[in-house]
Design an enzyme around this catalytic site. Structure first.
Site, PDB file in Angstrom:
ATOM      1  NE  ARG A  59      -2.741  -1.193   3.381  1.00 53.51           N
ATOM      2  CZ  ARG A  59      -3.525  -0.948   4.436  1.00 53.51           C
ATOM      3  NH1 ARG A  59      -4.727  -0.440   4.274  1.00 53.51           N
ATOM      4  NH2 ARG A  59      -3.103  -1.227   5.645  1.00 53.51           N
ATOM      5  CG  ASP A 100     -10.972  -2.975   6.955  1.00 55.58           C
ATOM      6  OD1 ASP A 100     -11.676  -2.501   6.038  1.00 55.58           O
ATOM      7  OD2 ASP A 100     -10.193  -2.287   7.632  1.00 55.58           O
ATOM      8  CD  GLU A 123     -14.195  -1.803   9.181  1.00 54.96           C
ATOM      9  OE1 GLU A 123     -13.290  -0.948   9.160  1.00 54.96           O
ATOM     10  OE2 GLU A 123     -14.350  -2.604  10.136  1.00 54.96           O
ATOM     11  CD  GLU A 155     -11.258   3.395   7.756  1.00 56.21           C
ATOM     12  OE1 GLU A 155     -10.077   3.553   7.410  1.00 56.21           O
ATOM     13  OE2 GLU A 155     -11.804   2.265   7.800  1.00 56.21           O
ATOM     14  CG  ASP A 182     -10.275   7.830  12.400  1.00 62.86           C
ATOM     15  OD1 ASP A 182      -9.888   8.762  13.134  1.00 62.86           O
ATOM     16  OD2 ASP A 182      -9.546   6.868  12.096  1.00 62.86           O
ATOM     17  CG  HIS A 213     -10.959   3.632  11.351  1.00 61.71           C
ATOM     18  ND1 HIS A 213      -9.927   4.534  11.205  1.00 61.71           N
ATOM     19  CD2 HIS A 213     -10.509   2.465  10.819  1.00 61.71           C
ATOM     20  CE1 HIS A 213      -8.911   3.957  10.593  1.00 61.71           C
ATOM     21  NE2 HIS A 213      -9.242   2.701  10.359  1.00 61.71           N
ATOM     22  CD  GLU A 218     -10.223  -0.790  14.118  1.00 60.28           C
ATOM     23  OE1 GLU A 218      -9.606  -1.392  13.224  1.00 60.28           O
ATOM     24  OE2 GLU A 218     -10.920   0.223  13.894  1.00 60.28           O
TER      25      GLU A 218
END
Length: 395
Positions: free
Chosen positions: A50, A216, A242, A269, A292, A319, A339
């Site tokens: 990523r 997720d 998610e 999120e 978030d 999140h 989380e």
């Protein structure tokens, strides 16, 4: 309560190790180099890691808001140097000379002033960091934790789930559930889908029938693919899927929730402010909302979202915004679980979500978070371990 005014607002990036963005990790870390389906997975050259497409390009921003008596509040978000510029060149004017008690006014002025270029994304990240610093400051002035400012605890301890590649280890550590990153998306075809199912099958076998498991999907799927995936996962009793679709595909999210009954759908999120979450509620997009706090507009906006969701009996499980989310969640009844992002490179031990940013960030114990009875967020900036730089201040 002290009546001191705000005299300074400082926005930093951290040039030592990593900043407030937990994606800023060395190569080899599971968050960076595990195959994880994401919006860029359709491009072969950006599939393996990523960081190749820049998930960590901006990094974190750390904000200090200081009063004339020297009291300092701290907040963080992502956005790096661009966020520092917005905070010090634009938002700062709405704080200096003001009382930290006027959080609602300050938030509203920052939001209205950034409407021409804001509403979502970077501008709201910057507002979030400032807002979180103000709540920390207010708690220190009143010598109370932020959760007390919100009305006090509705629960003495907060049940935790782990986001991890090792649900078996999370279960051993006492977590109540585990969320795995989905590894493959539509571009990987039927073979990728089979690998996703095989991962869940292996995970279910490792934790037994009664431990909750989630996937997720990180904005990487399509409606048809998600329906096929949900059907294939039915034997493994997946609790939720998610953020399956791009965050602006409200119609698609609503279609999934209306069509699939074998699991819950969660998201939010990457949605911003109460207006974005009002849209999610009105369109019946999700069973659980996941704002978030470091992105949605800080605590000021997050508490509005939680209150709004409660009117529709929608749970809110933010999140992974760490200590900021925990204060919100212990204060509201419709926040059933929190989380915890497993930040060790191999997900084999617990480590602070924000790395070395704070010197005393609390960790779960036996699957629960116990918040300290300290003023503000209850954590202090690790000044000696950081290399803070203010990019908006000329050298």
């Amino acid at each position: 309560m002290k009546r001191a005014k705000i005299v300074e607002v400082r926005a930093y990036v951290n040039d030592a190790s990593r900043g407030a963005d937990y994606h800023f990790q060395p190569r080899g870390h599971w968050i960076i180099d595990t195959p994880i389906a994401n919006p860029m997975s359709i491009y072969e050259g950006y599939k393996d890691s990523r960081v190749s497409w820049g998930i960590n390009a901006l990094g974190g921003v750390i904000v200090e808001v200081e009063l004339e008596d020297g009291t300092i509040g701290v907040g963080i978000s992502t956005g790096g140097e661009p966020a520092c510029f917005i905070i010090e060149r634009h938002l700062k004017r709405f704080l200096v000379g003001q009382s930290p008690r006027d959080i609602e006014v300050i938030w509203d002025q920052m939001w209205r002033a950034t409407l021409p270029y804001g509403r979502k994304g970077l501008a709201i990240h910057a507002i979030s960091a400032v807002d979180l610093a103000l709540w920390d400051l207010l708690g220190k002035l009143r010598d109370e934790p932020v959760y007390a400012l919100l009305g006090g605890k509705t629960k003495d301890k907060l049940p935790m789930y782990a986001t991890t590649i090792r649900p078996d280890l999370a279960q051993e550590m006492g977590f109540h559930a585990a969320k795995l990153p989905l590894m493959y998306g539509p571009a990987d075809g039927i073979e990728g889908l089979k690998k996703n199912v095989a991962l869940m099958e292996k995970s279910r076998a490792s934790v037994g029938p009664d431990f909750r498991l989630m996937f997720d999907c990180y904005m990487s799927l399509t409606v048809p693919y998600t329906i096929d995936l949900a059907k294939a996962l039915e034997p493994y009793d997946v609790y939720w899927l998610e953020e399956c679709l791009p965050p602006d595909d409200y119609d698609g999210c609503a279609e999934l929730k209306a069509t699939v009954s074998s699991c819950l759908f969660t998201g939010g999120e990457h949605e911003y402010t109460r207006y974005g979450h009002r849209e999610l509620i009105a369109r019946k997009c999700f069973d659980i909302l996941q704002p978030d706090l470091t992105w949605v507009g800080g605590m000021t906006e997050a508490r509005r979202i939680v209150a709004m969701a409660s009117a529709y009996d929608i749970p809110v499980i933010p999140h992974g915004s760490g200590i900021f989310a925990y204060h919100l969640q212990v204060a509201f009844t419709n926040c059933p679980m929190a989380e915890f992002l497993m930040m060790s490179p191999a997900a084999d031990e617990m480590a602070p979500i924000f790395g070395d940013i704070f010197i005393d960030e609390p960790l779960p114990q036996d699957g629960y978070m116990h918040l300290p009875d300290k003023p503000g967020w209850g954590v202090e900036l690790n000044r000696d371990g950081l290399n803070l730089r203010r990019p908006s201040v000329a050298d």
